[in-house]
Write an enzyme that holds these catalytic residues in place. Sequence first.
Site, PDB file in Angstrom:
ATOM      1  CE  LYS A 248      57.619  86.434  -5.039  1.00 29.59           C
ATOM      2  NZ  LYS A 248      58.790  87.309  -4.857  1.00 29.59           N
TER       3      LYS A 248
ATOM      4  NE  ARG B 285      65.119  91.029  -4.057  1.00 30.06           N
ATOM      5  CZ  ARG B 285      64.067  90.448  -3.481  1.00 30.06           C
ATOM      6  NH1 ARG B 285      64.185  89.233  -2.953  1.00 30.06           N
ATOM      7  NH2 ARG B 285      62.910  91.071  -3.414  1.00 30.06           N
TER       8      ARG B 285
ATOM      9  CE1 TYR C 198      70.235  54.336  -2.773  1.00 26.38           C
ATOM     10  CE2 TYR C 198      68.446  55.888  -2.338  1.00 26.38           C
ATOM     11  CZ  TYR C 198      69.020  54.903  -3.132  1.00 26.38           C
ATOM     12  OH  TYR C 198      68.383  54.478  -4.272  1.00 26.38           O
TER      13      TYR C 198
END
Length: 347
Positions: free
Chosen positions: A37, A128, A244
Site C-alpha cells: 500500500k 480501528r 527562517y
Amino acid sequence: MDNFSSALLTIDLNIIKSNYQRLRDQLGGKDCAAVVKADAYGLGIKPVSKTLWESGARTFFVALPEEGIELRQILPDADIHVLVGVMPETEEIYLQHELVPVLNSLEQIERWGHRGRCDLHIDTGMTRLGLAPKDISKVPATLDVDILMSHFACADEKDHLLNNEQIAAFQNACHAIAHKRASLANSSGIFLNEDAQFDLGRPGCALYGINPTPDQANPMGNPVRLQGKIVQVHEIDTQHSVGYGATHALQAGQKLATIALGYADGYLRSLSSSGVVYVDEAPAPVVGRVSMDLITIDVTDIEAREGQLVDVIGPHNPPDQIAKQAGTIGYEILTSLGRRYKRIYKG
C-alpha cells in the site's frame, strides 16, 4: 546522476528481496504475503511488487481499490486483497479487477452478499477496523471467507499484555467462522512467537527496512539511500543567524553547507536543528529550520564542496534513526519521500 538533479534516491531491490526471504524464514514455512500500500511505502509499487513476485510472493495487500487496480496492471496473476473493504457502489469494481475485499463490518458483509470470495477482518483490540467480537455470531455461514484476519496493536512491544489477549480472541474467531486461511501477524507479529503467526504472515514495513523488533538489532536490511547535493558552502566570519526565524546562532569560524532538499521533498520540518546527515563518513547536524527546498548543515570540521552528495538517508542514518530525530516513526519517513528526486533502482 545528471547535473540537473539536486537529490538522488537509490532503492536496492535486492535488499527488499532478501528482507522478504528473511521474513519467510522467520515464518518457518508458513505463507508470507506482501503489503504494498501507499506506493509500496513510498518506494514505488511497480518495481517493488515485481521484485516481491519474483521472490515468491503471491498474496498482496493494498489499502484502497485504486491501488488494487494499479497493482492488477502490474501483476496480472497476483492474489490482491483490499483492506478498506467494500464502500457503497464499489462492488463491481472488485469483480471487474479481480480484487478481494476485506470486509470490516456487518454492513460491508451485507453489501458484498454472495458475490464470491472475500476476507473478513475481526477487531481483536485495535479498535480501528473490523467486526466486533459480539457480531461474530451474525456472520452468514454462506460467506465465502478466504482470509480471516485481525491486526496487532502492540506487536512491536513484545511483552505487552494485549498481544496474548489478541491472539486468544483471534483463536476464538477462527473456531467460530469457516475460513481457508488465518492471518494476524504484521511485521512485528511475525517475530512475536509461533502462536502469533497462524497461516499467513502479512509484513509491510519490515520489507522496506523498518525494524520490526525495536528492542533488538534490526534483522532487516535498509534498501534506501537518499543523497542531497550541496549547492553552497558558507564561511562564517562574524556572528550570524541561519534560516527562517533566526532560530540558530552562528559564530565566527563556523562553516555551513546548504543542501537542495527540504520539506517539499519529505525531509520533515520537525528535523529542524535535530536532524543529522553524513558527509562521507562524518556526521553533520542540521542547523536552523528546514525550508521547503533547502536545509543547512554544520560542516565546520568537514571537507565540503559545491556539487558534493551527502547522505540524508543511508548506511549511517536509516529511516528509523531519522524518525527518532524527528519524533515520528520510520513509516512516515518512507511514505513522505518526495517526487523531485532522481530515482535509481538497483538489482
